[in-house]
Design an enzyme around this catalytic site. Structure first.
Site, PDB file in Angstrom:
ATOM      1  N   ASP A 278       0.866  -1.186   0.000  1.00  0.00           N
ATOM      2  CA  ASP A 278       0.000   0.000   0.000  1.00  0.00           C
ATOM      3  C   ASP A 278       0.905   1.240   0.000  1.00  0.00           C
ATOM      4  O   ASP A 278       1.457   1.606   1.030  1.00  0.00           O
ATOM      5  CB  ASP A 278      -0.895   0.022   1.245  1.00  0.00           C
TER       6      ASP A 278
ATOM      7  N   LYS B 224      -6.735   3.513  -3.388  1.00  0.00           N
ATOM      8  CA  LYS B 224      -7.138   3.522  -1.978  1.00  0.00           C
ATOM      9  C   LYS B 224      -7.310   4.966  -1.505  1.00  0.00           C
ATOM     10  O   LYS B 224      -6.532   5.838  -1.887  1.00  0.00           O
ATOM     11  CB  LYS B 224      -6.067   2.790  -1.161  1.00  0.00           C
TER      12      LYS B 224
ATOM     13  N   LYS C 185     -10.011   0.344  -2.416  1.00  0.00           N
ATOM     14  CA  LYS C 185      -9.928   0.122  -0.973  1.00  0.00           C
ATOM     15  C   LYS C 185     -10.340   1.394  -0.240  1.00  0.00           C
ATOM     16  O   LYS C 185      -9.756   2.468  -0.454  1.00  0.00           O
ATOM     17  CB  LYS C 185      -8.514  -0.289  -0.553  1.00  0.00           C
TER      18      LYS C 185
END
Length: 214
Positions: A89, A151, A180
Site C-alpha cells: 500500500d 485507496k 480500498k
C-alpha cells in the site's frame, strides 16, 4: 455478506510494539480477515506469526506523507516483498500531484509496481487533500501505471474515506481495478455501505467490532 474477507486488519501507529503486532496477527487468524496491514519493519514478524494461515500481509510504503524519494519507496517496497509481504500500500507524492506533475506521479507508481512484480499494489491517494478533479486524475494515474487498487486514505490525514469518494473512484476506474476504502470505518453499517458503493477492500482497525456486531 462475509465482511471478514473484505478487511485488512490494520495497525500503523508510531507507537506500535512487536507484542501488538503479534496480537493483531492472532486476531486476524481468529476472525479470518483477508489481511493484516503493518508498517514495513514488522513484515517479517507478521510473516512468522501468520505462517500457518491464509491471512495475507500488506505493508505500507512511503507512509504516511508520500514525500520520500522514488528510489527510497522502490527500495522499501522490494524489501517488504523479500520479507514476506503479499501486498504493498504505497502513498503517492501528494505535493507533486497538486502541482500538476501527473506524469511524475504515474511514473513512480509504475516503478513500484515493476519492482514488486506479481504482488498486489494499492495506491493511497489521500483524498482529504485533493479536489474531485485531482481524485480522478490520481485514480487514472494509478490505473495507467498498472496498480491493482486505488485507496482513499492513510488514516493519518485530516479525514478518511467518504461515500462520495468511493462513488467517484468507482465511476473513474469502473471495473478495471479494485478500490480500498480506509480511514474512519468503525461499524458494520458503514462497512456494508462502502462495499455497496464499490469498495473491494476495507482498511480498518475496528475489524473485530465490525464483524461481531449486528
Amino acid at each position: 455478506m462475509e465482511l471478514n474477507k473484505y478487511i485488512d486488519h490494520t495497525l500503523l501507529k508510531a507507537t506500535t510494539t512487536p507484542k501488538e503486532i503479534k496480537k493483531l496477527c492472532s486476531e486476524a487468524k481468529e476472525h479470518n480477515f483477508f489481511a493484516v496491514c503493518v508498517n514495513s519493519c514488522y513484515v517479517k514478524l507478521a510473516k512468522d506469526e501468520l505462517k500457518d494461515s491464509e491471512v495475507k500481509i500488506a505493508s505500507v510504503i512511503g507512509f504516511p506523507l508520500g514525500a520520500m524519494s522514488t528510489p527510497a519507496k522502490v527500495a522499501e517496497a522490494r524489501q517488504c516483498i523479500e520479507d514476506g509481504a503479499d501486498e504493498i500500500d504505497m502513498v503517492i507524492n501528494i505535493g507533486k500531484l497538486k502541482a500538476g506533475l501527473y506524469k511524475e506521479v504515474e511514473r513512480e507508481i509504475s516503478q513500484i509496481k515493476k519492482a514488486i512484480g506479481d504482488a498486489v499494489l494499492k495506491v493511497i491517494i489521500e483524498t482529504c487533500y485533493l479536489t474531485d478533479d485531482e481524485k480522478v486524475v490520481a485514480s487514472k494515474a494509478s490505473l495507467n501505471a498498472g496498480a491493482d487498487f486505488v485507496k482513499t486514505s492513510t488514516g493519518f490525514g485530516t479525514a478518511g474515506a467518504t461515500y462520495s469518494d468511493i462513488s467517484l473512484m468507482k465511476n473513474t476506474v469502473e471495473d478495471k481495478m479494485s478500490i480500498k476504502a480506509s480511514g474512519g470505518i468503525k461499524d458494520r453499517k458503514t462497512a456494508e455501505r462502502y462495499i455497496e458503493l464499490g469498495a473491494n477492500r476495507l482498511g480498518t482497525s475496528s475489524g473485530i467490532k465490525i464483524v461481531t456486531s449486528n
